[in-house]
Every structure is written in C-alpha cells, then in structure tokens.
Design a protein around this motif. Structure first.
Motif, PDB file in Angstrom:
ATOM      1  N   TRP A 189      41.696  63.153   0.015  1.00 52.79           N
ATOM      2  CA  TRP A 189      40.648  64.006   0.437  1.00 52.79           C
ATOM      3  C   TRP A 189      40.351  63.364   1.679  1.00 52.79           C
ATOM      4  N   LEU A 190      40.545  63.978   2.857  1.00 53.37           N
ATOM      5  CA  LEU A 190      40.099  63.579   4.145  1.00 53.37           C
ATOM      6  C   LEU A 190      38.914  64.071   4.818  1.00 53.37           C
ATOM      7  N   ILE A 191      37.541  63.580   4.650  1.00 58.16           N
ATOM      8  CA  ILE A 191      36.432  63.999   5.246  1.00 58.16           C
ATOM      9  C   ILE A 191      36.336  63.750   6.654  1.00 58.16           C
ATOM     10  N   LEU A 192      36.335  64.954   7.543  1.00 53.71           N
ATOM     11  CA  LEU A 192      36.109  64.761   9.176  1.00 53.71           C
ATOM     12  C   LEU A 192      35.492  65.843   9.887  1.00 53.71           C
ATOM     13  N   SER A 193      34.932  65.575  10.653  1.00 55.96           N
ATOM     14  CA  SER A 193      34.209  66.590  11.504  1.00 55.96           C
ATOM     15  C   SER A 193      35.094  67.009  12.847  1.00 55.96           C
ATOM     16  N   ASP A 194      34.929  68.178  13.338  1.00 59.62           N
ATOM     17  CA  ASP A 194      35.748  68.496  14.327  1.00 59.62           C
ATOM     18  C   ASP A 194      35.108  68.212  15.828  1.00 59.62           C
ATOM     19  N   LEU A 195      34.132  67.246  15.608  1.00 62.59           N
ATOM     20  CA  LEU A 195      33.536  66.783  16.704  1.00 62.59           C
ATOM     21  C   LEU A 195      34.478  66.263  17.882  1.00 62.59           C
ATOM     22  N   ALA A 196      35.406  65.674  17.453  1.00 62.19           N
ATOM     23  CA  ALA A 196      36.356  65.044  18.455  1.00 62.19           C
ATOM     24  C   ALA A 196      37.190  66.200  19.228  1.00 62.19           C
ATOM     25  N   GLU A 197      37.330  67.428  18.671  1.00 60.16           N
ATOM     26  CA  GLU A 197      37.992  68.495  19.252  1.00 60.16           C
ATOM     27  C   GLU A 197      37.004  69.203  20.181  1.00 60.16           C
ATOM     28  N   LEU A 198      35.553  69.033  19.771  1.00 66.55           N
ATOM     29  CA  LEU A 198      34.611  69.845  20.799  1.00 66.55           C
ATOM     30  C   LEU A 198      34.294  69.298  22.036  1.00 66.55           C
ATOM     31  N   VAL A 199      34.501  68.009  21.852  1.00 64.07           N
ATOM     32  CA  VAL A 199      34.189  66.940  23.059  1.00 64.07           C
ATOM     33  C   VAL A 199      35.601  66.677  23.832  1.00 64.07           C
ATOM     34  N   PRO A 257      28.157  73.946   6.294  1.00 61.13           N
ATOM     35  CA  PRO A 257      27.438  74.682   6.994  1.00 61.13           C
ATOM     36  C   PRO A 257      27.084  73.850   8.413  1.00 61.13           C
ATOM     37  N   ARG A 258      27.078  74.549   9.567  1.00 57.15           N
ATOM     38  CA  ARG A 258      26.727  74.063  10.822  1.00 57.15           C
ATOM     39  C   ARG A 258      25.244  73.447  10.720  1.00 57.15           C
ATOM     40  N   LYS A 313      24.990  68.951  22.207  1.00 54.13           N
ATOM     41  CA  LYS A 313      25.375  70.325  22.056  1.00 54.13           C
ATOM     42  C   LYS A 313      26.539  70.498  21.276  1.00 54.13           C
ATOM     43  N   ALA A 314      27.579  69.354  21.343  1.00 51.51           N
ATOM     44  CA  ALA A 314      28.704  69.773  20.441  1.00 51.51           C
ATOM     45  C   ALA A 314      28.386  69.601  18.935  1.00 51.51           C
ATOM     46  N   ARG A 315      27.543  68.787  18.778  1.00 49.18           N
ATOM     47  CA  ARG A 315      26.945  68.764  17.163  1.00 49.18           C
ATOM     48  C   ARG A 315      26.380  70.209  16.652  1.00 49.18           C
ATOM     49  N   SER A 316      25.874  70.977  17.669  1.00 45.62           N
ATOM     50  CA  SER A 316      25.364  72.341  17.293  1.00 45.62           C
ATOM     51  C   SER A 316      26.282  73.254  16.810  1.00 45.62           C
ATOM     52  N   GLN A 317      27.573  73.089  17.181  1.00 44.97           N
ATOM     53  CA  GLN A 317      28.834  73.676  16.761  1.00 44.97           C
ATOM     54  C   GLN A 317      29.435  72.885  15.905  1.00 44.97           C
ATOM     55  N   GLU A 318      29.502  71.902  15.725  1.00 38.45           N
ATOM     56  CA  GLU A 318      30.303  70.918  14.762  1.00 38.45           C
ATOM     57  C   GLU A 318      30.330  71.522  13.299  1.00 38.45           C
ATOM     58  N   VAL A 319      31.453  71.561  12.801  1.00 31.93           N
ATOM     59  CA  VAL A 319      31.826  71.764  11.373  1.00 31.93           C
ATOM     60  C   VAL A 319      32.523  70.338  10.769  1.00 31.93           C
ATOM     61  N   VAL A 320      31.877  70.085   9.679  1.00 30.55           N
ATOM     62  CA  VAL A 320      32.382  68.886   8.671  1.00 30.55           C
ATOM     63  C   VAL A 320      33.153  69.419   7.681  1.00 30.55           C
TER      64      VAL A 320
END
Length: 329
Positions: free
Chosen positions: A267-277, A303-304, A315-322
C-alpha cells in the motif's frame, strides 16, 4: 559570529526587520508577550510570498530566517527570565533543547508541540488520541488515516508500516485485527513517539524498530505513507512533507516486492499535491511503480478537502486528492 544586540519594547518592527535581514541577531530583554507581538508585526512587514511554488518556498525560508533572528535566553534551569514569560521547562526538556540563546520562533514551536503532546490529537478511526512529539508530524488531517481503515484487508497475518511517525497507521492496522505489525522509522524521535503511543493504546502486537525503510523478513502487507513532495527539507517538520530526491518513495517501491510474502500486497499512500505544483507527473509515478516490478491493482481516493488561504500550496490543496495505491508484484 557577531554577538547579538540586546533589544526591548522600544524596537520598532520595521527596524527589527531591517536588522534581522542583514543577519543581526536580536536578543530580547523585555516583556515576553511584547516579543510575540514584535514577531507578528515583523511578519506583516515581510514580502508576500509569490504565486510561483518555488519562489513561495524561497520566501518562506527567508521569512523563517529573518524571524529566527529574534532570540530569548533559556537559563541552565530551563527557564526564561523575562517578565510574564511562560514556564517552558517541560516543553523545552521534551523537545531536547539545550540552554542558551534560542530563536523565539523555535521556542514557541516547542510550546505548541508540547501542548499537542499533552492533549493529543483525536483520531476517529481509533476512538482514541495520538500524542505527537516535537519534530514528529501530527495526524491532524484524517483523510489518509481513513483510507487505511477502509482498504480491503483479508488474510493478513503480518504487516510492515514503513516510516511510521507517530505510529497512527500501525495502530489502525492492529485495531483492524492484524496479529503482527512491525513499524519502522529512521528518526529516533519518531520511534520513541510511536512506542509511547502504541503502549498507551495497549497494542502489544506492534513492534517499533529504528531502521531505514524495511525491517528483516517478509510480510503479507507492506505499507508506506512517504512525504508527499520531492524537495529539500529545511526543518524537522519539513522532513514529514518533503522527500529529497524522492528517496523514500523510490526506496519503498524498490524494496516492496522483495519484502512481500507470496500473494502479498503493498500500500502506497500518496497525495497528488506534487503533480498539482509541478514537482512530479502522474506518468513519472506510474513509471516508478512499473520499474519496481509492481502493478496497480486498485486505487482508493479520499474526498477533497477545503483549504483556506491564497498561497500556492493552499490553492493546490483545494484540488488535492490523497490516494491509497494497492500494488501487486
């Protein structure tokens, strides 16, 4: 290094900013609450972080450097001999601080962290509180914890939690019925914190080891919640957010298959925050997974969440998906 200059309540914030920006250390010798007000006033006079993420981080580093020039003296008895100063002894001792001249920002961070340690952070998935130590990331957000509570879990006798931090995810696995959990962390502070939390929760089936990434042996489940952003860490808490060169992510993926039992799952738990920035692409992540000899069996998304603020990270975290990525060899 030049000795600091002694200052007090007559120091104007704009003068303090100018001196601190030039590298002049300011030793506060006046009322303690006034020192906190000075920090707040100095912060308002520093430049607003730029909209670009890289310049935003640079501005935050500069802000920390400038505000860190305001010092207070902590005596050998671990007390601050200033009017209306709080008792910092317990917080300072818990953080492993040494007597001497200490940045006020650092001391305030120790006090805040100690308050979290004493009160604990409520974790709904455990029906209990987790008590973070200074320098260990507190589980104040619950989205990644909720993913571990609802991911399919069957026929798992052993599990590894890599980079356990406070031990919150290892505790969730134990509460879900995994008979044996080994939690690891490279940080001695995190190891001590996790052991204390798991002992408080009565979860004796979890062992905590101080080691880099994987313990010896294999497990039916190996799990990791690495720092979500590639980049340099500039403080102990940064280390929970930034993964220089994606070292931990790469190390976990590269070693996962070799530490799984037959039929096991990672299991890899990761946010897409790096992609958004713009620090990592989705194709890069998928390429890393494939290069490690793993395939994506499923992905669970949280959920976001709404994030107040106007800086690039908010701003990015408002679109972030974990996400919890279920990976098979």
């Amino acid at each position: 290094m030049e000795p600091p200059i002694e200052v007090g309540a007559d120091l104007r914030p704009e003068v303090a900013v100018r001196l601190a920006s030039q590298g002049v250390r300011l030793l506060w010798r006046d009322d303690f609450p006034a020192a906190r007000r000075l920090l707040a006033a100095m912060g308002k006079r520093l430049p607003t972080p730029a909209p670009d993420f890289y310049r935003y981080r640079q501005a935050r580093r500069n802000r920390a450097r400038v505000l860190g020039m305001v010092l207070v003296e902590v005596g050998p008895d671990l007390r601050v001999d200033l009017p209306r100063a709080p008792d910092v002894t317990a917080a300072f001792r818990a953080a492993g601080g040494a007597p001497g001249l200490v940045p006020l920002t650092e001391l305030l961070g120790m006090l805040s962290a100690y308050e979290w340690r004493v009160k604990g952070v409520p974790v709904a998935a455990l029906g209990a509180r987790i008590h973070p130590h200074y320098g260990v990331f507190a589980p104040t957000r619950q989205d990644y914890v909720s993913l571990v509570t609802r991911a399919p879990l069957s026929r798992v006798r052993t599990a590894f939690d890599i980079g356990t931090g406070t031990g919150v995810l290892a505790a969730v696995l134990a509460r879900r019925g995994v008979p044996e959990v080994v939690a690891t962390d490279i940080s001695p502070a995190a190891v001590g914190c996790a052991r204390e939390n798991l002992r408080r929760l009565g979860l004796s089936q979890v062992r905590v080891l101080e080691t880099d990434l994987f313990p010896p042996g294999r497990a039916d489940l190996v799990m990791c919640n690495p720092p979500w952003l590639p980049g340099a860490a500039h403080s102990p808490l940064d280390a929970a957010v930034f993964d220089p060169g994606s070292r931990m992510l790469t190390g976990f993926l590269a070693g996962a298959a070799a530490h799984l039992t037959s039929g096991g799952e990672a299991w890899l738990i990761l946010s897409d925050l790096a992609e958004l920035v713009g620090l990592r692409s989705r194709s890069d992540l998928l390429s890393r997974i494939e290069a490690a000899g793993l395939r994506v069996a499923d992905r669970l998304d949280a959920p976001r969440r709404r994030h107040p603020g106007t800086d690039p990270l908010a701003k990015a975290r408002s679109q972030e998906v974990v996400s919890l990525w279920r990976l098979h060899p």
